[in-house]
Design a protein around this motif. Sequence first.
Motif, PDB file in Angstrom:
ATOM      1  N   SER A 194       1.215  -1.372   0.137  1.00 22.30           N
ATOM      2  CA  SER A 194       0.056  -0.038  -0.374  1.00 22.30           C
ATOM      3  C   SER A 194       0.513   1.188  -0.439  1.00 22.30           C
ATOM      4  CB  SER A 194      -1.117   0.279   1.139  1.00 22.30           C
ATOM      5  OG  SER A 194      -0.598  -0.232   2.654  1.00 22.30           O
ATOM      6  N   ILE A 195       0.500   1.761  -0.330  1.00 17.99           N
ATOM      7  CA  ILE A 195       1.330   3.948  -0.797  1.00 17.99           C
ATOM      8  C   ILE A 195       0.126   4.611  -0.048  1.00 17.99           C
ATOM      9  CG2 ILE A 195       1.933   5.400  -2.053  1.00 17.99           C
ATOM     10  CD1 ILE A 195       2.342   3.158  -3.884  1.00 17.99           C
ATOM     11  N   THR A 196       0.531   5.327   0.722  1.00 18.56           N
ATOM     12  CA  THR A 196      -0.707   6.531   1.591  1.00 18.56           C
ATOM     13  C   THR A 196       0.802   7.393   1.636  1.00 18.56           C
ATOM     14  OG1 THR A 196      -1.896   4.790   3.482  1.00 18.56           O
ATOM     15  CG2 THR A 196      -1.742   7.325   3.030  1.00 18.56           C
ATOM     16  N   VAL A 197       0.483   8.662   0.785  1.00 23.47           N
ATOM     17  CA  VAL A 197       1.551   9.769   0.624  1.00 23.47           C
ATOM     18  C   VAL A 197       0.099  11.323   0.937  1.00 23.47           C
ATOM     19  CG1 VAL A 197       2.986  11.071  -0.770  1.00 23.47           C
ATOM     20  CG2 VAL A 197       3.087   8.618  -0.859  1.00 23.47           C
ATOM     21  N   LEU A 198       0.525  11.631   1.621  1.00 19.52           N
ATOM     22  CA  LEU A 198      -0.134  12.992   1.928  1.00 19.52           C
ATOM     23  C   LEU A 198       1.209  14.207   1.558  1.00 19.52           C
ATOM     24  CD1 LEU A 198      -1.343  12.550   5.706  1.00 19.52           C
ATOM     25  CD2 LEU A 198      -2.686  11.971   3.464  1.00 19.52           C
ATOM     26  N   GLY A 199       0.907  14.471   0.917  1.00 15.00           N
ATOM     27  CA  GLY A 199       2.390  15.181  -0.262  1.00 15.00           C
ATOM     28  C   GLY A 199       2.097  15.536  -1.721  1.00 15.00           C
ATOM     29  N   ALA A 200       3.416  14.482  -2.640  1.00 14.48           N
ATOM     30  CA  ALA A 200       3.242  14.073  -3.882  1.00 14.48           C
ATOM     31  C   ALA A 200       3.994  12.535  -3.375  1.00 14.48           C
ATOM     32  CB  ALA A 200       4.319  15.222  -4.575  1.00 14.48           C
ATOM     33  N   LEU A 201       3.413  11.566  -4.692  1.00 16.93           N
ATOM     34  CA  LEU A 201       4.510  10.793  -4.375  1.00 16.93           C
ATOM     35  C   LEU A 201       4.745  11.167  -6.313  1.00 16.93           C
ATOM     36  CD1 LEU A 201       5.215   7.608  -4.821  1.00 16.93           C
ATOM     37  CD2 LEU A 201       2.473   6.783  -5.657  1.00 16.93           C
ATOM     38  N   GLN A 202       6.482  10.419  -6.310  1.00 14.12           N
ATOM     39  CA  GLN A 202       6.894  10.476  -7.770  1.00 14.12           C
ATOM     40  C   GLN A 202       7.397   9.305  -8.255  1.00 14.12           C
ATOM     41  OE1 GLN A 202      10.022  13.396  -7.211  1.00 14.12           O
ATOM     42  NE2 GLN A 202       8.647  15.383  -7.367  1.00 14.12           N
ATOM     43  N   ALA A 203       6.618   8.625  -9.630  1.00  8.33           N
ATOM     44  CA  ALA A 203       7.117   7.225  -9.268  1.00  8.33           C
ATOM     45  C   ALA A 203       7.302   7.747 -11.042  1.00  8.33           C
ATOM     46  CB  ALA A 203       6.367   6.037  -9.112  1.00  8.33           C
ATOM     47  N   HIS A 204       7.345   6.936 -11.960  1.00  9.24           N
ATOM     48  CA  HIS A 204       7.474   6.415 -13.427  1.00  9.24           C
ATOM     49  C   HIS A 204       5.979   6.083 -13.416  1.00  9.24           C
ATOM     50  CE1 HIS A 204       7.043   5.205 -17.268  1.00  9.24           C
ATOM     51  NE2 HIS A 204       8.315   5.492 -17.984  1.00  9.24           N
ATOM     52  N   PRO A 205       5.130   6.988 -14.654  1.00 12.19           N
ATOM     53  CA  PRO A 205       3.354   6.486 -14.563  1.00 12.19           C
ATOM     54  C   PRO A 205       3.292   5.077 -14.536  1.00 12.19           C
ATOM     55  CG  PRO A 205       4.378   7.806 -15.791  1.00 12.19           C
ATOM     56  CD  PRO A 205       5.622   7.595 -15.382  1.00 12.19           C
ATOM     57  N   ASP A 206       4.457   3.669 -15.248  1.00  8.55           N
ATOM     58  CA  ASP A 206       3.689   2.156 -15.612  1.00  8.55           C
ATOM     59  C   ASP A 206       3.701   1.939 -14.087  1.00  8.55           C
ATOM     60  OD1 ASP A 206       3.943   2.748 -18.340  1.00  8.55           O
ATOM     61  OD2 ASP A 206       6.051   1.977 -18.527  1.00  8.55           O
ATOM     62  N   ILE A 207       4.187   2.531 -13.007  1.00  6.18           N
ATOM     63  CA  ILE A 207       4.514   1.738 -11.780  1.00  6.18           C
ATOM     64  C   ILE A 207       3.155   2.772 -10.941  1.00  6.18           C
ATOM     65  CG2 ILE A 207       5.850   2.586  -9.176  1.00  6.18           C
ATOM     66  CD1 ILE A 207       7.196   1.193 -10.704  1.00  6.18           C
ATOM     67  N   LYS A 208       2.860   3.867 -10.966  1.00  6.74           N
ATOM     68  CA  LYS A 208       1.896   4.447 -10.783  1.00  6.74           C
ATOM     69  C   LYS A 208       0.639   4.164 -10.923  1.00  6.74           C
ATOM     70  CE  LYS A 208       2.951   9.003  -9.916  1.00  6.74           C
ATOM     71  NZ  LYS A 208       2.615  10.694  -9.582  1.00  6.74           N
ATOM     72  N   ALA A 209       0.216   2.951 -12.774  1.00  9.65           N
ATOM     73  CA  ALA A 209      -1.140   2.396 -12.635  1.00  9.65           C
ATOM     74  C   ALA A 209      -0.776   0.872 -12.145  1.00  9.65           C
ATOM     75  CB  ALA A 209      -0.868   2.274 -14.821  1.00  9.65           C
ATOM     76  N   ALA A 210       0.895   0.532 -12.456  1.00  8.88           N
ATOM     77  CA  ALA A 210       0.858  -1.570 -11.492  1.00  8.88           C
ATOM     78  C   ALA A 210       0.318  -0.570  -9.968  1.00  8.88           C
ATOM     79  CB  ALA A 210       1.648  -1.439 -11.704  1.00  8.88           C
ATOM     80  N   LEU A 211       0.386   0.484  -9.293  1.00  9.24           N
ATOM     81  CA  LEU A 211      -0.676   0.289  -8.263  1.00  9.24           C
ATOM     82  C   LEU A 211      -1.506   1.591  -8.012  1.00  9.24           C
ATOM     83  CD1 LEU A 211       3.402   0.656  -6.539  1.00  9.24           C
ATOM     84  CD2 LEU A 211       2.190  -1.685  -6.593  1.00  9.24           C
ATOM     85  N   ALA A 212      -1.693   1.029  -9.010  1.00 10.70           N
ATOM     86  CA  ALA A 212      -3.194   2.250  -8.945  1.00 10.70           C
ATOM     87  C   ALA A 212      -3.962   1.655  -7.401  1.00 10.70           C
ATOM     88  CB  ALA A 212      -3.925   2.731 -10.059  1.00 10.70           C
ATOM     89  N   ASP A 213      -4.521   0.176  -7.599  1.00 10.38           N
ATOM     90  CA  ASP A 213      -5.670   0.176  -6.905  1.00 10.38           C
ATOM     91  C   ASP A 213      -4.915   0.008  -5.393  1.00 10.38           C
ATOM     92  OD1 ASP A 213      -3.181  -2.368  -6.923  1.00 10.38           O
ATOM     93  OD2 ASP A 213      -5.414  -3.944  -7.074  1.00 10.38           O
ATOM     94  N   ARG A 214      -3.999   0.339  -5.174  1.00 11.18           N
ATOM     95  CA  ARG A 214      -3.054   0.458  -3.878  1.00 11.18           C
ATOM     96  C   ARG A 214      -2.407   1.792  -3.475  1.00 11.18           C
ATOM     97  NH1 ARG A 214       1.351  -4.747  -4.476  1.00 11.18           N
ATOM     98  NH2 ARG A 214      -0.179  -5.893  -5.964  1.00 11.18           N
ATOM     99  N   ILE A 215      -2.928   2.604  -4.091  1.00 13.90           N
ATOM    100  CA  ILE A 215      -2.629   4.197  -3.835  1.00 13.90           C
ATOM    101  C   ILE A 215      -3.843   4.865  -3.141  1.00 13.90           C
ATOM    102  CG2 ILE A 215      -1.242   6.550  -4.540  1.00 13.90           C
ATOM    103  CD1 ILE A 215      -0.128   5.159  -7.132  1.00 13.90           C
ATOM    104  N   THR A 216      -4.031   4.977  -1.780  1.00 11.78           N
ATOM    105  CA  THR A 216      -4.902   5.820  -0.919  1.00 11.78           C
ATOM    106  C   THR A 216      -4.209   7.599  -0.568  1.00 11.78           C
ATOM    107  OG1 THR A 216      -3.893   5.328   1.187  1.00 11.78           O
ATOM    108  CG2 THR A 216      -5.690   4.247  -0.518  1.00 11.78           C
TER     109      THR A 216
END
Length: 138
Positions: free
Chosen positions: A116-138
């Motif tokens: 899981s990923i919870t970031v209050l601020g900003a998350l910098q990652a390659h768009p492919d990483i963000k897409a792969a983890l989309a259901d784990r990012i809150t």
Amino acid sequence: MSNIRQLRDKQPENEKITINLGFVDLGRIDLLVQEGFYSNRSDFIRTAIRNQIDAQSEIVSKSVERHTMELGLRDYTRADLEAHLARGEVLHVKVVGLARIASDVTPELALKTIGSITVLGALQAHPDIKAALADRIT
């Protein structure tokens, strides 16, 4: 053989936000800028935000501690994630500030190691990483 090397992309040091202000508040800010108290509107707004954060610092600290979050900048490298994978651990990213996932991390490695990923601020990652983890990012 070329001696040209790819330099890593420069990461922004801040995040741009947009706010809406009433005309009266905006006029007051402009007056303070005109009188020389602040160099520009952004300077006033940054100062006001910092003052509010400072005023609430104890609450922020207790909340970070209660939620076991990291405060500031947190980099997640390929080596970090491979070490978690080798230990059979699932990583739960909790950051107040900026979380960065290195550009050489593959979506497959991220999926195997980040629960899981919870970031209050900003998350910098390659768009492919963000897409792969989309259901784990809150």
